[in-house]
Design a protein around this motif. Structure first.
Motif, PDB file in Angstrom:
ATOM      1  N   PRO A  52       9.385 -21.099  -2.945  1.00  0.00           N
ATOM      2  CA  PRO A  52      10.173 -20.147  -3.727  1.00  0.00           C
ATOM      3  C   PRO A  52       9.336 -19.068  -4.419  1.00  0.00           C
ATOM      4  O   PRO A  52       9.679 -17.893  -4.380  1.00  0.00           O
ATOM      5  N   MET A  53       8.206 -19.492  -5.027  1.00  0.00           N
ATOM      6  CA  MET A  53       7.420 -18.525  -5.799  1.00  0.00           C
ATOM      7  C   MET A  53       5.933 -18.801  -5.608  1.00  0.00           C
ATOM      8  O   MET A  53       5.482 -19.930  -5.770  1.00  0.00           O
ATOM      9  N   ALA A  54       5.181 -17.763  -5.278  1.00  0.00           N
ATOM     10  CA  ALA A  54       3.749 -17.915  -5.005  1.00  0.00           C
ATOM     11  C   ALA A  54       2.932 -17.622  -6.252  1.00  0.00           C
ATOM     12  O   ALA A  54       2.718 -16.455  -6.612  1.00  0.00           O
ATOM     13  N   SER A 111      -2.619 -17.429  -3.494  1.00  0.00           N
ATOM     14  CA  SER A 111      -1.247 -16.980  -3.755  1.00  0.00           C
ATOM     15  C   SER A 111      -0.960 -15.671  -3.018  1.00  0.00           C
ATOM     16  O   SER A 111       0.127 -15.498  -2.442  1.00  0.00           O
ATOM     17  N   GLN A 112      -1.926 -14.749  -3.044  1.00  0.00           N
ATOM     18  CA  GLN A 112      -1.757 -13.484  -2.321  1.00  0.00           C
ATOM     19  C   GLN A 112      -1.534 -13.745  -0.835  1.00  0.00           C
ATOM     20  O   GLN A 112      -0.632 -13.163  -0.213  1.00  0.00           O
ATOM     21  N   ASN A 113      -2.345 -14.630  -0.266  1.00  0.00           N
ATOM     22  CA  ASN A 113      -2.219 -14.950   1.162  1.00  0.00           C
ATOM     23  C   ASN A 113      -0.893 -15.630   1.462  1.00  0.00           C
ATOM     24  O   ASN A 113      -0.250 -15.326   2.475  1.00  0.00           O
ATOM     25  N   MET A 114      -0.480 -16.542   0.597  1.00  0.00           N
ATOM     26  CA  MET A 114       0.779 -17.255   0.798  1.00  0.00           C
ATOM     27  C   MET A 114       1.940 -16.269   0.908  1.00  0.00           C
ATOM     28  O   MET A 114       2.817 -16.393   1.770  1.00  0.00           O
ATOM     29  N   PHE A 115       1.927 -15.258   0.022  1.00  0.00           N
ATOM     30  CA  PHE A 115       3.022 -14.296   0.036  1.00  0.00           C
ATOM     31  C   PHE A 115       2.918 -13.337   1.215  1.00  0.00           C
ATOM     32  O   PHE A 115       3.890 -13.112   1.947  1.00  0.00           O
ATOM     33  N   THR A 116       1.751 -12.752   1.432  1.00  0.00           N
ATOM     34  CA  THR A 116       1.638 -11.727   2.483  1.00  0.00           C
ATOM     35  C   THR A 116       1.764 -12.319   3.884  1.00  0.00           C
ATOM     36  O   THR A 116       2.128 -11.603   4.830  1.00  0.00           O
ATOM     37  N   LEU A 117       1.516 -13.618   4.038  1.00  0.00           N
ATOM     38  CA  LEU A 117       1.723 -14.275   5.333  1.00  0.00           C
ATOM     39  C   LEU A 117       3.176 -14.668   5.554  1.00  0.00           C
ATOM     40  O   LEU A 117       3.525 -15.237   6.587  1.00  0.00           O
ATOM     41  N   ASN A 148       0.706  -3.808   1.099  1.00  0.00           N
ATOM     42  CA  ASN A 148       1.177  -2.898   2.154  1.00  0.00           C
ATOM     43  C   ASN A 148       0.362  -3.063   3.430  1.00  0.00           C
ATOM     44  O   ASN A 148       0.889  -2.955   4.540  1.00  0.00           O
ATOM     45  N   ASN A 149      -0.926  -3.320   3.266  1.00  0.00           N
ATOM     46  CA  ASN A 149      -1.816  -3.448   4.422  1.00  0.00           C
ATOM     47  C   ASN A 149      -1.727  -4.813   5.096  1.00  0.00           C
ATOM     48  O   ASN A 149      -2.128  -4.960   6.256  1.00  0.00           O
ATOM     49  N   LEU A 150      -1.209  -5.800   4.372  1.00  0.00           N
ATOM     50  CA  LEU A 150      -1.257  -7.171   4.880  1.00  0.00           C
ATOM     51  C   LEU A 150       0.094  -7.739   5.303  1.00  0.00           C
ATOM     52  O   LEU A 150       0.160  -8.530   6.246  1.00  0.00           O
ATOM     53  N   ALA A 151       1.157  -7.370   4.610  1.00  0.00           N
ATOM     54  CA  ALA A 151       2.470  -7.964   4.887  1.00  0.00           C
ATOM     55  C   ALA A 151       3.138  -7.254   6.066  1.00  0.00           C
ATOM     56  O   ALA A 151       3.123  -6.027   6.147  1.00  0.00           O
ATOM     57  N   ASP A 152       3.731  -8.021   6.974  1.00  0.00           N
ATOM     58  CA  ASP A 152       4.438  -7.405   8.102  1.00  0.00           C
ATOM     59  C   ASP A 152       5.958  -7.509   7.915  1.00  0.00           C
ATOM     60  O   ASP A 152       6.715  -7.449   8.876  1.00  0.00           O
ATOM     61  N   PHE A 153       6.392  -7.685   6.680  1.00  0.00           N
ATOM     62  CA  PHE A 153       7.818  -7.723   6.351  1.00  0.00           C
ATOM     63  C   PHE A 153       8.085  -6.685   5.258  1.00  0.00           C
ATOM     64  O   PHE A 153       7.152  -6.230   4.585  1.00  0.00           O
ATOM     65  N   GLU A 154       9.338  -6.327   5.085  1.00  0.00           N
ATOM     66  CA  GLU A 154       9.686  -5.345   4.067  1.00  0.00           C
ATOM     67  C   GLU A 154       9.694  -6.017   2.698  1.00  0.00           C
ATOM     68  O   GLU A 154      10.210  -7.122   2.535  1.00  0.00           O
TER      69      GLU A 154
END
Length: 419
Positions: free
Chosen positions: A179-181, A250-256, A273-279
């Motif tokens: 639910p929350m990173a 935590s950053q990786n958990m969310f951006t992945l 912006n550079n790491l996440a492939d979702f909106e």
């Protein structure tokens, strides 16, 4: 022969004078900073824009590693080898530099007229009469969320705290996302993205922060304890092993795409912006009850000042005035989305997530982190103690009331207004 010699001497004299004149018009400025990840932006965007309008001035950006900056800068200042321009952290660290004679007053610079008293507060004397750095940017706290996950689960953006917890319950029940990173290993996130993020809605932003400084409120008052009680509830949504989870984890958990919500600061935007492939979307700290006034931490983060020992004071002042210009405000905010101009200029930003964060200024009351001004000058340091208390409360190793009492006792042990 004699006439020729005189002419030669006159010509040589003229050439020397012209060379001296040209040299006097040229200046090279060096900027000290901890933002080593900004090097390319300064080299390719900011410095070329300044030099184009000031062809006689050359600028070098020479950052140090963030964790080493204070020590490196202090040693350079003591040795007389520091740069002409000094990037300033907010409040007490820079105030100490000014009081030690390492930052020049910039109160009367033309560019300072473009900043409000709140914008200047991070780099002013306690009475507000002198400014010693030109404000550059603030960062805003809130929550970044995975729009794909919310759409998949049919979730609306939460407006109130109970709506947030209801959404987190649905995410947890679904089981496809944490639910929350956020972790508590590094402690500072628990305070910065936890307590200081949601807290202003409890202590009413500047009203509570200033009351604490004045001694009219205490950290044991309910508006300062209740945010900890809310953080206790976060524990159920942070996923297995959050106690050992670091900030990069935590950053990786969310951006992945493995977590749906990330308690955030706007400084994450560029990297995400550079790491996440979702909106991604963002929402401000939900209010406690529908219809309540909202408050955001819009924290004065970075400024720039002048070394009083610079050999090129006029060139340095020209640069500082440019930092106060609308051109710099627009360049900086768009080169580093998530770092928002503190000037009064209207800045158009291209990044939609940055636009969302900054739009909250028009809806909510702005404040700064409660521990940064005056209250962390003594020992124990309230900022660092708040890190520890926030992490303990989330982990369940310290009760909210006990954490608040410990912080209040520590503050009262050295701060006269709280004795």
């Amino acid at each position: 022969m004699k006439s020729t010699s005189i002419k030669g001497l006159l010509l040589a004299s003229t050439l020397l004078c012209s060379v001296g004149f040209a040299y006097a018009q040229d200046a090279e400025l060096t900027i000290e900073s901890w933002r080593n990840d900004d090097l390319e932006i300064w080299q390719t965007k900011l410095i070329p824009a300044f030099e184009a309008k000031h062809p006689g001035i050359k600028v070098k950006f020479t950052p140090s590693a963030p964790a080493e900056y204070n020590a490196v800068l202090n040693s350079k200042l003591e040795a007389g080898s520091a740069g002409d321009l000094i990037t300033c952290r907010p409040f007490d660290a820079s105030l100490a530099l000014y009081e030690d004679g390492h930052l020049a007053a910039v109160t009367d610079l033309e560019g300072m007229k473009n900043f409000s008293s709140v914008a200047k507060s991070g780099w002013s004397t306690d009475d507000g009469s002198v400014q010693f750095c030109v404000p550059m940017a603030s960062v805003i706290h809130g929550f970044i969320y995975n729009k794909d996950a919310f759409e998949e689960l049919g979730l609306a953006v939460p407006q109130t705290e109970e709506e947030l917890f209801a959404a987190l319950d649905k995410i947890k029940e679904d089981g496809n996302y944490v639910p929350m990173a956020m972790g508590t290993n590094d402690q500072w996130e628990a305070a910065t993205m936890g307590y200081q993020n949601i807290g202003p809605n409890y202590w009413k932003g500047e009203e509570g922060r200033l009351a604490l400084i004045n001694g009219d409120q205490k950290l044991t008052d309910e508006q300062w304890v209740q945010p900890y009680e809310t953080l206790v509830r976060w524990k159920d949504y942070l996923g297995d092993g959050f106690e050992a989870q670091t900030y990069p984890d935590s950053q990786n958990m969310f951006t992945l795409g493995r977590a749906a919500v990330y308690p955030a600061g706007s400084w994450e935007i560029s990297g995400f912006n550079n790491l996440a492939d979702f909106e991604m979307g963002a929402f401000p700290p939900p209010v406690r009850n529908a219809g309540d006034e909202c408050y955001i931490s819009d924290h004065t983060d970075i400024a720039i000042g002048m070394n009083p020992k610079t050999a090129n004071p006029e060139a340095a002042k020209a640069f500082l005035n440019w930092v106060g210009s609308d051109e710099f405000a627009s360049l900086y905010a768009n080169a580093l989305p998530g770092f928002f101009s503190l000037s009064d200029h209207t800045v158009k930003m291209d990044d939609p997530l940055a636009q969302e964060f900054v739009s909250w200024r028009g809806k909510c009351n702005s404040t700064i982190r409660s521990t940064y001004q005056i209250l962390s000058r003594g020992t124990p340091n309230l900022e660092n103690e708040t890190w520890n208390a926030s992490a303990n409360v989330i982990r369940g190793t310290e009760a909210p009331a006990d954490a608040a009492k410990r912080l209040q006792d520590g503050l009262a042990s050295w701060y006269e207004n709280q004795k």
